[in-house]
Scaffold this motif. Structure first.
Motif, PDB file in Angstrom:
ATOM      1  N   HIS A 108       2.205  -3.726   4.089  1.00 24.53           N
ATOM      2  CA  HIS A 108       2.484  -3.083   5.373  1.00 24.53           C
ATOM      3  C   HIS A 108       2.959  -1.520   4.968  1.00 24.53           C
ATOM      4  O   HIS A 108       2.260  -0.457   5.773  1.00 24.53           O
ATOM      5  CB  HIS A 108       3.138  -3.651   6.395  1.00 24.53           C
ATOM      6  CG  HIS A 108       3.091  -3.252   7.779  1.00 24.53           C
ATOM      7  ND1 HIS A 108       2.802  -3.820   8.852  1.00 24.53           N
ATOM      8  CD2 HIS A 108       3.150  -1.982   8.410  1.00 24.53           C
ATOM      9  CE1 HIS A 108       2.667  -3.156   9.949  1.00 24.53           C
ATOM     10  NE2 HIS A 108       2.813  -1.881   9.754  1.00 24.53           N
ATOM     11  N   GLU A 111       0.303   0.264   3.581  1.00 23.64           N
ATOM     12  CA  GLU A 111      -0.735   0.828   4.547  1.00 23.64           C
ATOM     13  C   GLU A 111      -0.386   1.872   5.198  1.00 23.64           C
ATOM     14  O   GLU A 111      -1.046   2.956   5.515  1.00 23.64           O
ATOM     15  CB  GLU A 111      -0.723  -0.337   5.668  1.00 23.64           C
ATOM     16  CG  GLU A 111      -1.886   0.037   6.675  1.00 23.64           C
ATOM     17  CD  GLU A 111      -1.325   0.529   7.978  1.00 23.64           C
ATOM     18  OE1 GLU A 111      -1.786   1.489   8.570  1.00 23.64           O
ATOM     19  OE2 GLU A 111       0.015   0.480   8.503  1.00 23.64           O
ATOM     20  N   HIS A 112       1.090   2.336   5.470  1.00 28.39           N
ATOM     21  CA  HIS A 112       1.658   3.543   6.050  1.00 28.39           C
ATOM     22  C   HIS A 112       1.213   4.629   5.301  1.00 28.39           C
ATOM     23  O   HIS A 112       0.914   5.766   5.541  1.00 28.39           O
ATOM     24  CB  HIS A 112       2.780   3.517   6.454  1.00 28.39           C
ATOM     25  CG  HIS A 112       3.329   2.565   7.574  1.00 28.39           C
ATOM     26  ND1 HIS A 112       4.001   3.107   8.831  1.00 28.39           N
ATOM     27  CD2 HIS A 112       2.849   1.364   8.376  1.00 28.39           C
ATOM     28  CE1 HIS A 112       4.195   2.227   9.583  1.00 28.39           C
ATOM     29  NE2 HIS A 112       3.299   1.177   9.479  1.00 28.39           N
ATOM     30  N   CYS A 204       5.972   2.118  14.686  1.00 19.95           N
ATOM     31  CA  CYS A 204       5.681   0.646  14.126  1.00 19.95           C
ATOM     32  C   CYS A 204       6.799  -0.302  14.444  1.00 19.95           C
ATOM     33  O   CYS A 204       8.182   0.199  14.403  1.00 19.95           O
ATOM     34  CB  CYS A 204       5.642   0.773  12.660  1.00 19.95           C
ATOM     35  SG  CYS A 204       5.251  -0.851  11.913  1.00 19.95           S
ATOM     36  N   HIS A 208       9.530  -3.345   7.002  1.00 17.38           N
ATOM     37  CA  HIS A 208       9.024  -2.504   5.853  1.00 17.38           C
ATOM     38  C   HIS A 208      10.039  -2.506   4.817  1.00 17.38           C
ATOM     39  O   HIS A 208      11.155  -3.068   4.915  1.00 17.38           O
ATOM     40  CB  HIS A 208       9.090  -0.960   6.191  1.00 17.38           C
ATOM     41  CG  HIS A 208       7.957  -0.585   6.987  1.00 17.38           C
ATOM     42  ND1 HIS A 208       6.837  -0.130   6.548  1.00 17.38           N
ATOM     43  CD2 HIS A 208       7.446  -0.852   8.483  1.00 17.38           C
ATOM     44  CE1 HIS A 208       5.990   0.275   7.619  1.00 17.38           C
ATOM     45  NE2 HIS A 208       6.197  -0.308   8.605  1.00 17.38           N
TER      46      HIS A 208
HETATM   47 ZN   LIG Z   1       2.976  -0.240  10.824  1.00 14.77          ZN
END
Ligand SMILES: [Zn+2]
Length: 393
Positions: A108, A111-112, A204, A208
């Protein structure tokens, strides 16, 4: 509202809470229990990401535990769908499947960085995201050249080497208004912002990594045109390592087969492929020549047939056409054997092949069809019996 412990601490693997309710429900057609806690570290399925798994124990009787099969969020309440019940009101201890959670944090956060980099370098938006145990897909409203993908991959890996801190904060309404951030939808209530300084600012709710170095590395595995834009597959951290290891294993195997160094396997495989094409071409030509000699020796029969163990279908047709041009009888080509059956083509310039095949179906197992001039399909039977049947027509 459930207190979301993962919101502030993505590294919390164990927590204690109170069971508020436990209600019977169904999950995948089986008996299950919907457990609501006053606070939880279990991340629910949302925003394209699969939920956490783990167990919830009775804090007093630790041997009593229930497995968390699924987690959802509805109106701020988190529902843990579990395989066994727990008593409402009791204290519980939740344990998150950390290996799975950390894998998802790596994907994740990666992805950011990719989405922020694409936005910054190409002005395009991430319009879809899916993260499961199997794959991570990102959809963008633009297309990329090969060198664009390499630039994105290089840029994001540089952000990983820089190992800077992830900045997560909850801005006030005023601060949010002044903030330039990515978001797929209109947001209401308290907004959580995840910032990778210099790379990305995005609303979001997911856990993370603390620092970008924990992502390990990122690879863009594939990119395909999708709905006028691009669907991109990425892998970060251990996933990327596992795939790279499997790909290297394949490359080593190809290297052994082709006796070429790993860096030279592509031209070696191309050479093999060319040799195979050449061999096929020669085989088809050789087969055609043999068929023509079978055709020549079958011509004296009233209903001439040729028989082969295996044969290219075009060659078989060529042989049957040759027979039909010279004979007014039923002309047949058969390829196969008595045990497995035969592929056949039957043609005639004067007789009705379709009627003959329909009549033969009373004696043989036949599949196929065609016109009165030509019929093709498969037939099960003994060659002698088929030949004798045809010679009496
Ligand atoms: Zn996110």
């Amino acid at each position: 509202m459930t207190t979301l412990l993962y919101d502030r601490d993505a590294y919390m693997t164990e927590f204690t809470a109170s069971a508020v309710t436990c209600e019977q429900t169904k999950y995948n057609g089986k008996e299950a229990y919907d457990i609501v806690l006053d606070e939880t570290a279990f991340f629910p399925e949302q925003g394209g990401q699969d939920c956490d798994s783990g167990v919830i124990r009775d804090a007093c009787k630790g041997e009593n535990f229930t497995s968390v099969l699924h987690v959802t969020i509805k109106n701020g309440i988190i529902h843990h769908i579990c395989d066994k019940p727990l008593e409402a009101g009791c204290r519980v201890k939740g344990e998150i499947n950390w290996e799975q959670r950390f894998d998802r944090m790596q994907q994740h956060s990666g992805e950011h960085l990719v989405s922020g980099t694409v936005h910054r370098l190409f002005g395009a938006d991430n319009v879809g995201f899916h993260l499961s145990a199997r794959e991570v897909t990102l959809d963008f409203n633009t297309t990329f050249e090969e060198q664009d993908l390499e630039l994105i991959e290089e840029t994001v890996n540089r952000a990983i080497y820089e190992n800077f801190e992830t900045h997560i904060f909850f801005p006030s309404e005023e601060e949010l208004k002044a903030l330039d951030y990515r978001s797929k939808k209109e947001l209401t209530g308290q907004v959580r912002i995840v910032e990778y300084p210099g790379y990305d600012v995005c609303a979001c709710c997911a856990p993370h990594v603390r620092r970008t170095g924990e992502i390990g590395s990122i690879r863009i595995i594939a990119a395909e045109h999708f709905k006028g834009g691009t669907r991109m597959w990425i892998e970060c951290g251990r996933r990327s390592l596992r795939t790279a290891r499997a790909q290297l294993r394949d490359a080593r195997a190809i290297s052994r087969i082709t006796s070429a160094k790993i860096g030279d396997i592509v031209p070696a495989v191309e050479k093999l492929n060319d040799a195979l094409k050449d061999a096929r071409f020669k085989l088809v030509k050789f087969e055609r020549d043999s068929i023509m000699s079978l055709v020549a020796s079958a011509m004296d029969q009233p209903n001439p047939t040729i028989w082969l163990d295996s044969c290219d279908q075009d060659n078989l047709r060529l042989g049957v056409n040759e027979l039909a041009a010279a004979s007014a009888g039923f002309c047949g080509g058969f390829s196969g054997n008595d045990a497995d059956g035969y592929k056949f083509i039957l043609a005639s310039s004067a007789k009705d092949c379709r009627a003959l095949i329909n009549e033969m179906k009373a004696t043989f197992e036949i599949r196929g069809g065609g016109t009165p001039d030509m019929v093709q399909g498969t037939i099960r039977g003994i060659r002698d019996a088929i030949e004798s049947y045809l010679s009496n027509k």
